[in-house]
Scaffold this motif. Structure first.
Motif, mmCIF file in Angstrom:
data_model
loop_
_atom_site.group_PDB
_atom_site.id
_atom_site.type_symbol
_atom_site.label_atom_id
_atom_site.label_comp_id
_atom_site.label_asym_id
_atom_site.label_seq_id
_atom_site.Cartn_x
_atom_site.Cartn_y
_atom_site.Cartn_z
ATOM 1 N N ILE A 179 -12.347 11.191 -0.345
ATOM 2 C CA ILE A 179 -13.514 10.773 0.131
ATOM 3 C C ILE A 179 -14.418 11.914 1.043
ATOM 4 N N ALA A 180 -13.443 12.577 1.537
ATOM 5 C CA ALA A 180 -13.253 14.334 1.660
ATOM 6 C C ALA A 180 -13.596 15.362 0.652
ATOM 7 N N ALA A 181 -13.217 15.002 -0.062
ATOM 8 C CA ALA A 181 -13.867 16.023 -1.493
ATOM 9 C C ALA A 181 -14.527 15.878 -1.938
ATOM 10 N N ALA A 182 -15.631 17.402 -1.635
ATOM 11 C CA ALA A 182 -16.807 17.126 -2.815
ATOM 12 C C ALA A 182 -16.905 16.812 -3.961
ATOM 13 N N ASP A 183 -16.449 16.686 -4.646
ATOM 14 C CA ASP A 183 -16.480 16.739 -5.974
ATOM 15 C C ASP A 183 -15.900 14.843 -6.231
ATOM 16 N N CYS A 184 -15.549 13.952 -5.775
ATOM 17 C CA CYS A 184 -15.001 12.952 -5.584
ATOM 18 C C CYS A 184 -16.709 11.955 -5.544
ATOM 19 N N ASP A 185 -16.650 10.770 -6.260
ATOM 20 C CA ASP A 185 -17.803 10.844 -6.063
ATOM 21 C C ASP A 185 -17.601 8.706 -6.624
ATOM 22 N N VAL A 186 -16.334 9.038 -6.890
ATOM 23 C CA VAL A 186 -16.200 7.168 -7.160
ATOM 24 C C VAL A 186 -14.134 6.920 -6.402
ATOM 25 N N VAL A 187 -13.939 5.970 -5.907
ATOM 26 C CA VAL A 187 -12.274 5.940 -5.657
ATOM 27 C C VAL A 187 -12.529 4.123 -6.324
ATOM 28 N N ILE A 188 -11.338 4.305 -6.717
ATOM 29 C CA ILE A 188 -10.621 2.081 -7.144
ATOM 30 C C ILE A 188 -9.330 2.476 -6.670
ATOM 31 N N THR A 189 -9.190 1.495 -5.702
ATOM 32 C CA THR A 189 -8.712 0.978 -5.507
ATOM 33 C C THR A 189 -6.988 0.161 -6.215
ATOM 34 N N THR A 190 -6.231 -0.818 -6.682
ATOM 35 C CA THR A 190 -5.744 -1.440 -6.389
ATOM 36 C C THR A 190 -4.617 -1.862 -5.863
ATOM 37 N N GLY A 191 -4.473 -3.797 -5.936
ATOM 38 C CA GLY A 191 -3.654 -3.920 -5.167
ATOM 39 C C GLY A 191 -3.775 -4.049 -3.526
ATOM 40 N N GLY A 192 -3.027 -5.681 -2.777
ATOM 41 C CA GLY A 192 -2.789 -5.206 -1.334
ATOM 42 C C GLY A 192 -4.504 -6.106 -0.957
ATOM 43 N N THR A 193 -5.403 -7.191 -1.900
ATOM 44 C CA THR A 193 -6.390 -7.544 -1.361
ATOM 45 C C THR A 193 -6.003 -9.003 -1.549
ATOM 46 N N GLY A 194 -4.848 -9.413 -1.073
ATOM 47 C CA GLY A 194 -4.494 -10.836 -1.270
ATOM 48 C C GLY A 194 -4.416 -11.151 0.253
ATOM 49 N N LEU A 195 -3.334 -12.316 0.334
ATOM 50 C CA LEU A 195 -3.623 -12.334 1.530
ATOM 51 C C LEU A 195 -1.714 -12.505 2.295
ATOM 52 N N THR A 196 -0.785 -11.863 1.504
ATOM 53 C CA THR A 196 -0.009 -11.937 2.500
ATOM 54 C C THR A 196 0.657 -10.618 3.341
ATOM 55 N N GLY A 197 1.658 -10.872 4.207
ATOM 56 C CA GLY A 197 1.258 -9.907 4.592
ATOM 57 C C GLY A 197 1.449 -7.827 4.899
ATOM 58 N N ARG A 198 2.103 -7.939 3.599
ATOM 59 C CA ARG A 198 1.771 -6.957 2.933
ATOM 60 C C ARG A 198 0.583 -6.481 2.544
ATOM 61 N N ASP A 199 -0.227 -7.274 2.582
ATOM 62 C CA ASP A 199 -1.567 -7.237 1.621
ATOM 63 C C ASP A 199 -2.923 -6.457 2.980
ATOM 64 N N GLY A 200 -2.975 -5.594 2.631
ATOM 65 C CA GLY A 200 -4.073 -4.626 3.624
ATOM 66 C C GLY A 200 -4.647 -3.826 3.432
ATOM 67 N N THR A 201 -4.998 -3.662 2.151
ATOM 68 C CA THR A 201 -5.647 -2.494 1.458
ATOM 69 C C THR A 201 -7.200 -2.747 1.766
ATOM 70 N N PRO A 202 -7.143 -4.008 1.814
ATOM 71 C CA PRO A 202 -8.827 -4.003 3.133
ATOM 72 C C PRO A 202 -9.450 -3.909 4.278
ATOM 73 N N GLU A 203 -8.060 -4.166 5.490
ATOM 74 C CA GLU A 203 -8.452 -3.105 6.354
ATOM 75 C C GLU A 203 -8.171 -1.613 6.496
ATOM 76 N N ALA A 204 -7.582 -1.259 5.435
ATOM 77 C CA ALA A 204 -7.282 0.096 5.326
ATOM 78 C C ALA A 204 -8.560 1.161 4.854
ATOM 79 N N VAL A 205 -8.546 0.081 4.119
ATOM 80 C CA VAL A 205 -10.253 1.229 3.263
ATOM 81 C C VAL A 205 -11.599 0.529 4.112
#
Length: 122
Positions: free
Chosen positions: A13-39
């Motif tokens: 997101i700091a890059a001037a030429d980046c308009d969109v970032v799409i992440t996949t994975g880590g959106t569930g409820l288990t202990g290793r799912d933390g992408t929403p918290e990270a982002v």
């Protein structure tokens, strides 16, 4: 590792030429799912409707299991961020039914692309 995810997304997101970032994975409820918290801490604004609409669409395919999804989206530093579940079906649902048309400037009556020049307004 939420800190590694956050660091990577922060660089994008700091890059001037980046308009969109799409992440996949880590959106569930288990202990290793933390992408929403990270982002989500990076969001300047949350796009609440994305998660709501994603789960409504997903419900048609997987029923009540969609309540386990914490898919989300937001805007950070003039960049759209989409946080998707890792399954192929979920990614396809999100792209085909939500993201693709919103990243197409021809979509009417409005789309996310036409808002891009105004994202840094104060």
């Amino acid at each position: 590792d939420i800190y590694r995810i956050r660091a990577a997304v922060s660089q994008w997101i700091a890059a001037a030429d980046c308009d969109v970032v799409i992440t996949t994975g880590g959106t569930g409820l288990t202990g290793r799912d933390g992408t929403p918290e990270a982002v989500s801490v990076l969001f300047d604004k949350t796009i609440d409707g994305f998660g709501e609409m994603f789960r409504a669409i997903s419900f048609q395919n997987i029923g009540s299991s969609t309540l386990q999804s914490r898919a989300t989206a937001g805007v950070a530093n003039r960049t759209y961020l989409f946080v998707l579940p890792g399954s192929t079906g979920a990614c396809t649902d999100a792209w085909d039914n939500l993201i693709e048309s919103q990243l197409d400037y021809r979509k009417r009556p409005c789309n996310l692309v036409e808002l891009m020049p105004r994202l840094n307004e104060r």
